[in-house]
Design a protein around this motif. Structure first.
Motif, short mmCIF file in Angstrom:
data_model
loop_
_atom_site.label_atom_id
_atom_site.label_comp_id
_atom_site.label_asym_id
_atom_site.label_seq_id
_atom_site.Cartn_x
_atom_site.Cartn_y
_atom_site.Cartn_z
N LYS A 74 -4.25 15.34 1.44
CA LYS A 74 -4.26 15.59 0.00
C LYS A 74 -3.30 14.64 -0.72
O LYS A 74 -3.60 14.13 -1.79
CB LYS A 74 -3.88 17.04 -0.27
N THR A 75 -2.14 14.41 -0.11
CA THR A 75 -1.18 13.49 -0.71
C THR A 75 -1.65 12.04 -0.61
O THR A 75 -1.44 11.24 -1.52
CB THR A 75 0.19 13.64 -0.03
N LEU A 76 -2.29 11.71 0.51
CA LEU A 76 -2.79 10.36 0.69
C LEU A 76 -3.91 10.04 -0.29
O LEU A 76 -4.06 8.89 -0.73
CB LEU A 76 -3.31 10.18 2.13
N GLU A 77 -4.69 11.04 -0.65
CA GLU A 77 -5.81 10.82 -1.56
C GLU A 77 -5.33 10.58 -3.00
O GLU A 77 -5.93 9.81 -3.75
CB GLU A 77 -6.75 12.03 -1.52
N ALA A 105 0.84 -1.20 0.00
CA ALA A 105 0.00 0.00 0.00
C ALA A 105 0.88 1.25 0.00
O ALA A 105 2.00 1.24 0.49
CB ALA A 105 -0.91 -0.01 1.23
N HIS A 106 0.36 2.33 -0.54
CA HIS A 106 1.12 3.57 -0.62
C HIS A 106 1.30 4.22 0.76
O HIS A 106 2.28 4.93 0.99
CB HIS A 106 0.44 4.57 -1.56
N ALA A 107 0.35 3.99 1.65
CA ALA A 107 0.43 4.58 2.99
C ALA A 107 0.22 3.50 4.04
O ALA A 107 -0.79 2.79 4.03
CB ALA A 107 -0.62 5.68 3.16
N ILE A 108 1.19 3.36 4.92
CA ILE A 108 1.15 2.36 5.98
C ILE A 108 1.19 3.06 7.33
O ILE A 108 2.00 3.97 7.55
CB ILE A 108 2.36 1.40 5.88
N LEU A 109 0.32 2.65 8.24
CA LEU A 109 0.36 3.16 9.61
C LEU A 109 0.65 1.99 10.55
O LEU A 109 -0.15 1.06 10.65
CB LEU A 109 -0.97 3.81 9.99
N ILE A 110 1.80 2.05 11.21
CA ILE A 110 2.19 1.02 12.17
C ILE A 110 1.91 1.58 13.56
O ILE A 110 2.51 2.58 13.97
CB ILE A 110 3.68 0.67 12.03
N SER A 111 1.00 0.96 14.28
CA SER A 111 0.58 1.48 15.58
C SER A 111 0.90 0.50 16.70
O SER A 111 1.14 -0.68 16.47
CB SER A 111 -0.92 1.79 15.57
N GLY A 112 0.89 1.01 17.91
CA GLY A 112 1.18 0.20 19.09
C GLY A 112 1.81 1.06 20.17
O GLY A 112 2.25 2.19 19.90
N VAL A 113 1.86 0.55 21.39
CA VAL A 113 2.41 1.33 22.49
C VAL A 113 3.88 1.64 22.24
O VAL A 113 4.56 0.97 21.45
CB VAL A 113 2.25 0.58 23.84
N ALA A 130 6.42 20.84 7.29
CA ALA A 130 7.05 19.53 7.10
C ALA A 130 6.27 18.69 6.09
O ALA A 130 6.86 17.96 5.29
CB ALA A 130 7.14 18.79 8.44
N ILE A 131 4.94 18.81 6.10
CA ILE A 131 4.12 18.04 5.17
C ILE A 131 4.21 18.61 3.76
O ILE A 131 4.13 17.86 2.78
CB ILE A 131 2.66 18.01 5.66
N ARG A 132 4.42 19.90 3.65
CA ARG A 132 4.63 20.49 2.32
C ARG A 132 5.94 19.98 1.72
O ARG A 132 6.03 19.71 0.51
CB ARG A 132 4.64 22.01 2.43
N VAL A 133 6.96 19.85 2.56
CA VAL A 133 8.22 19.28 2.10
C VAL A 133 8.01 17.84 1.66
O VAL A 133 8.54 17.39 0.64
CB VAL A 133 9.28 19.36 3.23
N LEU A 134 7.22 17.09 2.45
CA LEU A 134 6.90 15.70 2.12
C LEU A 134 6.23 15.60 0.75
O LEU A 134 6.62 14.78 -0.10
CB LEU A 134 5.99 15.13 3.21
N SER A 135 5.24 16.44 0.52
CA SER A 135 4.50 16.40 -0.74
C SER A 135 5.39 16.73 -1.92
O SER A 135 5.37 16.05 -2.96
CB SER A 135 3.32 17.38 -0.67
N SER A 136 6.21 17.77 -1.76
CA SER A 136 7.12 18.16 -2.84
C SER A 136 8.13 17.06 -3.12
O SER A 136 8.44 16.76 -4.28
CB SER A 136 7.85 19.45 -2.43
N PHE A 137 8.61 16.42 -2.06
CA PHE A 137 9.59 15.34 -2.20
C PHE A 137 9.00 14.17 -3.00
O PHE A 137 9.63 13.65 -3.92
CB PHE A 137 10.03 14.88 -0.81
N LEU A 138 7.80 13.75 -2.66
CA LEU A 138 7.19 12.59 -3.30
C LEU A 138 6.83 12.85 -4.76
O LEU A 138 6.81 11.92 -5.58
CB LEU A 138 5.94 12.15 -2.54
N SER A 140 -8.41 6.39 7.52
CA SER A 140 -9.13 5.63 6.50
C SER A 140 -8.32 5.46 5.22
O SER A 140 -8.60 4.57 4.41
CB SER A 140 -10.46 6.30 6.17
N ARG A 141 -7.32 6.30 5.02
CA ARG A 141 -6.51 6.23 3.80
C ARG A 141 -5.17 5.56 4.02
O ARG A 141 -4.31 5.58 3.14
CB ARG A 141 -6.34 7.64 3.22
#
Length: 297
Positions: A124-127, A22-30, A86-94, A151-152
């Protein structure tokens, strides 16, 4: 990789090998489970050009190990929040072209630190993710993330570890004896437990718990108990764990009123600790321990 993460690592490897990641992964846990290490391992696998990924010997791996890979962006989440810049940098990078292979990877730990504006920008990037781009998020408080972000993302939850595997790993890593209760006290977080063993916090904790037990059995004076327990930097987790694991199980089912009183007493302690500025901790702890002892009998 940590033994309790091995199965999840193999599942990720299979997804990457079959191009089903998947393009977006969320790894969760304590906190204390190695989520960041898992995300970094996953990034290494996505970027590696070797046959056995990550090989550690290809150009891509060398660049990554030197913290100089042009297709890997690690967002700094050491501050209190992660802002929209930081997220704008992320979007530009990708949205730029990959310079080594075809994949571009972003790692963002502690994703719950995203501000509302940052989360909206990330959405916006996740969509509409660029081709061959991967965003790897980790969080110890995933429910704090907006539902639209959750959800994304494909969510992978790392369970708290109370098994013999984690206990054995902890004993192998530690240079001092490991108390049987330490993993339980740390909420099933082996890395947190190991850190406590290494910095001496586990030894202080053990001394405090022995004093509490001694006080409850009339073997240690209230003054000595307060002095010992008071050395613990964060008292509330210690007192809450002791109440849950030691005092409440010792009461019979007929002592429902006492159980309720113990809960109320601890809730009042938590409230006062947050609301009373300049609280006299030794005095408050003396009153709390006296009441706990009275109610536990």
């Amino acid at each position: 990789m940590y033994p309790w993460l091995q199965q999840m690592t193999e599942q990720f490897n299979q997804l990457i090998a079959t191009d089903k990641m998947a393009h977006a992964i969320l790894i969760s846990g304590v906190s204390g489970l190695g989520k960041a290490e898992l995300a970094n391992q996953l990034a290494a696998t996505l970027l590696c050009s070797g046959a056995q990924k990550p090989c550690g010997s290809c150009k891509s791996c060398y660049l990554r190990l030197a913290n100089n890979h042009p297709d890997l962006l690690i967002i700094d989440s050491s501050a209190t929040t992660v802002g929209v810049d930081a997220i704008r940098v992320l979007s530009s990078f990708l949205h730029g072209s990959a310079q080594q292979q075809r994949n571009k990877v972003v790692v963002l730990t502690d994703a719950e630190k995203l501000t509302e504006a940052a989360a909206n920008a990330l959405l916006k990037t996740l969509e509409e993710p660029p081709a061959h781009s991967y965003i790897l998020l980790t969080s110890a408080a995933a429910p704090l993330l907006p539902a639209t972000v959750l959800s994304r993302c494909q969510q992978w939850a790392v369970a708290a570890q109370f098994s013999g595997v984690a206990q054995s790993w902890l004993e192998q890593q530690a240079t001092v004896p490991v108390p049987d209760y330490l993993l339980s006290y740390c909420g099933g977080a082996p890395l947190k437990a190991l850190a406590m063993l290494e910095n001496g916090a586990a030894e202080n904790l053990n001394t405090a718990l022995n004093c509490l037990n001694g006080y409850m059995r009339d073997e240690v004076s209230l003054t000595d108990c307060v002095k010992s327990v008071g050395t613990i930097a964060d008292l509330t987790p210690l007192l809450g764990w002791y109440l849950q694991q030691q005092l409440l199980p010792s009461l019979t089912e007929k002592a429902a009123a006492k159980q309720l009183a113990l809960h109320q007493l601890f809730s009042r302690w938590c409230r006062d600790e947050k609301q009373i500025l300049g609280q006299n901790k030794p005095l408050a702890l003396t009153a709390l321990l006296s009441s706990l002892k009275r109610l536990s009998r």
